[in-house]
Design a protein around this motif. Sequence first.
Motif, PDB file in Angstrom:
ATOM      1  N   ILE A   1     -19.606 -33.357   6.652  1.00 33.53           N
ATOM      2  CA  ILE A   1     -18.464 -33.361   7.563  1.00 33.53           C
ATOM      3  C   ILE A   1     -18.938 -32.802   8.903  1.00 33.53           C
ATOM      4  CG2 ILE A   1     -16.826 -32.982   5.673  1.00 33.53           C
ATOM      5  CD1 ILE A   1     -16.514 -30.074   6.773  1.00 33.53           C
ATOM      6  N   SER A   2     -18.090 -32.871   9.908  1.00 35.66           N
ATOM      7  CA  SER A   2     -18.402 -32.195  11.166  1.00 35.66           C
ATOM      8  C   SER A   2     -17.151 -31.512  11.683  1.00 35.66           C
ATOM      9  CB  SER A   2     -18.941 -33.182  12.206  1.00 35.66           C
ATOM     10  OG  SER A   2     -17.936 -34.087  12.622  1.00 35.66           O
ATOM     11  N   LEU A   3     -17.344 -30.419  12.409  1.00 38.77           N
ATOM     12  CA  LEU A   3     -16.264 -29.657  13.022  1.00 38.77           C
ATOM     13  C   LEU A   3     -16.599 -29.418  14.485  1.00 38.77           C
ATOM     14  CD1 LEU A   3     -15.635 -27.007  10.215  1.00 38.77           C
ATOM     15  CD2 LEU A   3     -13.878 -28.547  11.126  1.00 38.77           C
ATOM     16  N   GLY A   4     -15.580 -29.412  15.327  1.00 38.98           N
ATOM     17  CA  GLY A   4     -15.760 -29.019  16.704  1.00 38.98           C
ATOM     18  C   GLY A   4     -16.101 -30.148  17.656  1.00 38.98           C
ATOM     19  N   THR A   5     -16.127 -29.802  18.954  1.00 40.79           N
ATOM     20  CA  THR A   5     -16.492 -30.728  20.028  1.00 40.79           C
ATOM     21  C   THR A   5     -17.474 -30.029  20.957  1.00 40.79           C
ATOM     22  OG1 THR A   5     -14.243 -31.640  19.943  1.00 40.79           O
ATOM     23  CG2 THR A   5     -15.602 -32.214  21.848  1.00 40.79           C
ATOM     24  N   PRO A   6     -18.731 -30.438  21.024  1.00 43.13           N
ATOM     25  CA  PRO A   6     -19.350 -31.537  20.273  1.00 43.13           C
ATOM     26  C   PRO A   6     -19.442 -31.211  18.774  1.00 43.13           C
ATOM     27  CG  PRO A   6     -21.022 -30.269  21.422  1.00 43.13           C
ATOM     28  CD  PRO A   6     -19.688 -29.742  21.910  1.00 43.13           C
ATOM     29  N   GLU A   7     -19.786 -32.216  17.989  1.00 47.51           N
ATOM     30  CA  GLU A   7     -19.756 -32.086  16.536  1.00 47.51           C
ATOM     31  C   GLU A   7     -20.818 -31.117  16.018  1.00 47.51           C
ATOM     32  OE1 GLU A   7     -20.114 -35.935  14.834  1.00 47.51           O
ATOM     33  OE2 GLU A   7     -18.537 -36.817  16.077  1.00 47.51           O
ATOM     34  N   GLN A   8     -20.414 -30.299  15.051  1.00 50.36           N
ATOM     35  CA  GLN A   8     -21.330 -29.445  14.307  1.00 50.36           C
ATOM     36  C   GLN A   8     -21.258 -29.877  12.841  1.00 50.36           C
ATOM     37  OE1 GLN A   8     -20.846 -25.199  15.193  1.00 50.36           O
ATOM     38  NE2 GLN A   8     -19.767 -25.745  17.086  1.00 50.36           N
ATOM     39  N   ASN A   9     -22.382 -30.240  12.248  1.00 48.34           N
ATOM     40  CA  ASN A   9     -22.405 -30.838  10.918  1.00 48.34           C
ATOM     41  C   ASN A   9     -22.563 -29.792   9.820  1.00 48.34           C
ATOM     42  OD1 ASN A   9     -22.228 -33.465  12.005  1.00 48.34           O
ATOM     43  ND2 ASN A   9     -24.445 -33.483  12.358  1.00 48.34           N
TER      44      ASN A   9
ATOM     45  N   MET B   1      -9.339 -17.226  10.193  1.00 48.48           N
ATOM     46  CA  MET B   1      -8.802 -18.577  10.273  1.00 48.48           C
ATOM     47  C   MET B   1      -9.009 -19.173  11.661  1.00 48.48           C
ATOM     48  SD  MET B   1      -7.726 -19.442   7.439  1.00 48.48           S
ATOM     49  CE  MET B   1      -7.032 -20.939   8.135  1.00 48.48           C
ATOM     50  N   ALA B   2      -9.105 -20.504  11.706  1.00 51.86           N
ATOM     51  CA  ALA B   2      -9.309 -21.210  12.965  1.00 51.86           C
ATOM     52  C   ALA B   2      -8.722 -22.613  12.859  1.00 51.86           C
ATOM     53  CB  ALA B   2     -10.797 -21.279  13.298  1.00 51.86           C
ATOM     54  N   ARG B   3      -8.709 -23.316  13.999  1.00 51.61           N
ATOM     55  CA  ARG B   3      -8.320 -24.728  14.064  1.00 51.61           C
ATOM     56  C   ARG B   3      -9.324 -25.457  14.938  1.00 51.61           C
ATOM     57  NH1 ARG B   3      -2.662 -26.175  13.272  1.00 51.61           N
ATOM     58  NH2 ARG B   3      -1.465 -24.382  12.517  1.00 51.61           N
ATOM     59  N   ASP B   4      -9.665 -26.668  14.534  1.00 51.86           N
ATOM     60  CA  ASP B   4     -10.565 -27.460  15.359  1.00 51.86           C
ATOM     61  C   ASP B   4     -10.525 -28.895  14.887  1.00 51.86           C
ATOM     62  OD1 ASP B   4     -12.464 -28.151  17.298  1.00 51.86           O
ATOM     63  OD2 ASP B   4     -13.608 -26.316  16.954  1.00 51.86           O
ATOM     64  N   THR B   5     -11.221 -29.752  15.604  1.00 52.72           N
ATOM     65  CA  THR B   5     -11.306 -31.167  15.254  1.00 52.72           C
ATOM     66  C   THR B   5     -12.281 -31.349  14.097  1.00 52.72           C
ATOM     67  OG1 THR B   5     -10.831 -31.832  17.523  1.00 52.72           O
ATOM     68  CG2 THR B   5     -11.890 -33.462  16.099  1.00 52.72           C
ATOM     69  N   LEU B   6     -11.832 -32.051  13.081  1.00 50.44           N
ATOM     70  CA  LEU B   6     -12.646 -32.328  11.894  1.00 50.44           C
ATOM     71  C   LEU B   6     -12.930 -33.822  11.824  1.00 50.44           C
ATOM     72  CD1 LEU B   6     -13.759 -31.725   8.950  1.00 50.44           C
ATOM     73  CD2 LEU B   6     -11.410 -32.175   8.182  1.00 50.44           C
ATOM     74  N   LYS B   7     -14.155 -34.176  11.500  1.00 51.81           N
ATOM     75  CA  LYS B   7     -14.504 -35.564  11.235  1.00 51.81           C
ATOM     76  C   LYS B   7     -15.112 -35.667   9.850  1.00 51.81           C
ATOM     77  CE  LYS B   7     -15.134 -37.073  16.019  1.00 51.81           C
ATOM     78  NZ  LYS B   7     -16.044 -37.727  17.008  1.00 51.81           N
ATOM     79  N   VAL B   8     -14.568 -36.593   9.064  1.00 54.86           N
ATOM     80  CA  VAL B   8     -15.064 -36.798   7.711  1.00 54.86           C
ATOM     81  C   VAL B   8     -14.884 -38.264   7.338  1.00 54.86           C
ATOM     82  CG1 VAL B   8     -12.846 -36.012   6.789  1.00 54.86           C
ATOM     83  CG2 VAL B   8     -14.826 -36.122   5.277  1.00 54.86           C
TER      84      VAL B   8
ATOM     85  N   VAL C   1     -13.182 -40.687   9.896  1.00 55.99           N
ATOM     86  CA  VAL C   1     -11.855 -40.427  10.442  1.00 55.99           C
ATOM     87  C   VAL C   1     -11.858 -39.079  11.146  1.00 55.99           C
ATOM     88  CG1 VAL C   1     -10.926 -39.302   8.376  1.00 55.99           C
ATOM     89  CG2 VAL C   1      -9.367 -40.446   9.943  1.00 55.99           C
ATOM     90  N   THR C   2     -11.083 -38.976  12.209  1.00 54.69           N
ATOM     91  CA  THR C   2     -10.955 -37.742  12.971  1.00 54.69           C
ATOM     92  C   THR C   2      -9.609 -37.095  12.675  1.00 54.69           C
ATOM     93  OG1 THR C   2     -12.366 -38.571  14.757  1.00 54.69           O
ATOM     94  CG2 THR C   2     -10.887 -36.744  15.283  1.00 54.69           C
ATOM     95  N   VAL C   3      -9.643 -35.800  12.361  1.00 56.17           N
ATOM     96  CA  VAL C   3      -8.427 -35.028  12.107  1.00 56.17           C
ATOM     97  C   VAL C   3      -8.329 -33.969  13.192  1.00 56.17           C
ATOM     98  CG1 VAL C   3      -7.188 -33.565  10.479  1.00 56.17           C
ATOM     99  CG2 VAL C   3      -8.650 -35.411   9.621  1.00 56.17           C
TER     100      VAL C   3
END
Length: 427
Positions: free
Chosen positions: A103-111, A169-176, A179-181
């Motif tokens: 998966i990846s989290l954040g912008t730019p993506e961290q895998n 806890m945190a919130r960020d953009t997830l890609k899996v 699809v982008t969440v």
Amino acid sequence: MRIHWRSVCSGPAEADMVRLLLLLLLCPYTSWALLRVPLRRAPSIRSQLRANGQLQDFLRDHHPDAFSRRYAHCFPAGTPSLRLGRSSEKLYNFMDAQYYGEISLGTPEQNFSVVFDTGSADLWVPSSYCVSQACALHKRFRAFESTSFRHDGRTFGIHYGSGHLLGVMARDTLKVGGVTVLGQEFGESVYEPGATFVLARFDGVLGMAYPPLAEILGNPVFDSMMAQKGVEAPIFSFYLSRRSSGSGSGGGVDGELVFGGIDEALYNGPITWLPVTAKGYWQIKMDSVEVQGVSSFCPRGCQAIVDTGTSLIAGPTNDILILQQLIGATPTNIGEFLIDCARVSSLPRVTFILGGMEYTLTAEHYVRKEMLADRELCFSGFQAVDIVSPQGPLWILGDVFLSEYYSVFDRGQDRVGFAPARHPADH
């Protein structure tokens, strides 16, 4: 479900060329609703400890259920999210599971690599602020590098038999799976004690159970996918390879997770559906368990969890001890049950009756073969785990079962489906 382009793109032969080209260009986008995540299988943590001669010391120095886990909040009474009444039910193995994907989290993506776990509902990965040795050996989330990161402010804790996992806890953009969440809630672990985290091939865990099972407030990942219309259908499905097959469905991977539908190439025959009986775990009713055709356990029915995060098949201690005797498994001083490898071909079949259908495992399916130096050892694929629920003791259908049966998890109709998995040796 799988969409075939012909059903969308068919049209009269005399259609003008521009329209045809537009349709052909648009058609590939329909297949994006099926999101595929390749899964890889690494040696289990037990086998790594055993190969290093550390298993006996580890089991001696830690709680007897060192490879089981219980979620529980680790903060003082009065903390708003403290719910001890639920945590007592959350005891089962996932540290020994080694099917994982990316998966990846954040912008730019961290895998990150994570275990896709149908037995939990939270997402967590190590934080860059983590102080444990385990984090130093794994990828860590760097919040300060992500432009889409949102600080949450809450803390969380997960209690394992071998220690505690603490985080924020945190919130960020997830890609899996393509699809982008947006704005996905997740945990950043800052303290991961215990040898199991050090040896784990995965960085974190992505839970796929129902929201009531979550310790982290907010939507679990698949709920976010559904809410943001990232999947065509509220379904996901798992294919897990056999240990002996070496690889899974192709391309050198050991399994596949599909978001939004199923992969008909990975199973045989129709899917048999069973209703979910309690919306926390993916919990279903099991009619009985038979050994060599004779009903031996829960003859009046019992409850079972379908759990990709548990490597073995688990059940109540009394039942599992009898089952170990019936298959000729003998206990060792390190908590394992050994089987004479020369007798595997003559061991009894174990059949799980679900929805009136028989799901049979031969000894080749439920015996785990591992090499220790130049010696082959055979271990039982069953383990004792006592989980109390309002419906009675729970069994766990883990990866030993799921590697033989393709599994489909349907949130739209709250049901679980099984069909015989199609392995390379079956062709």
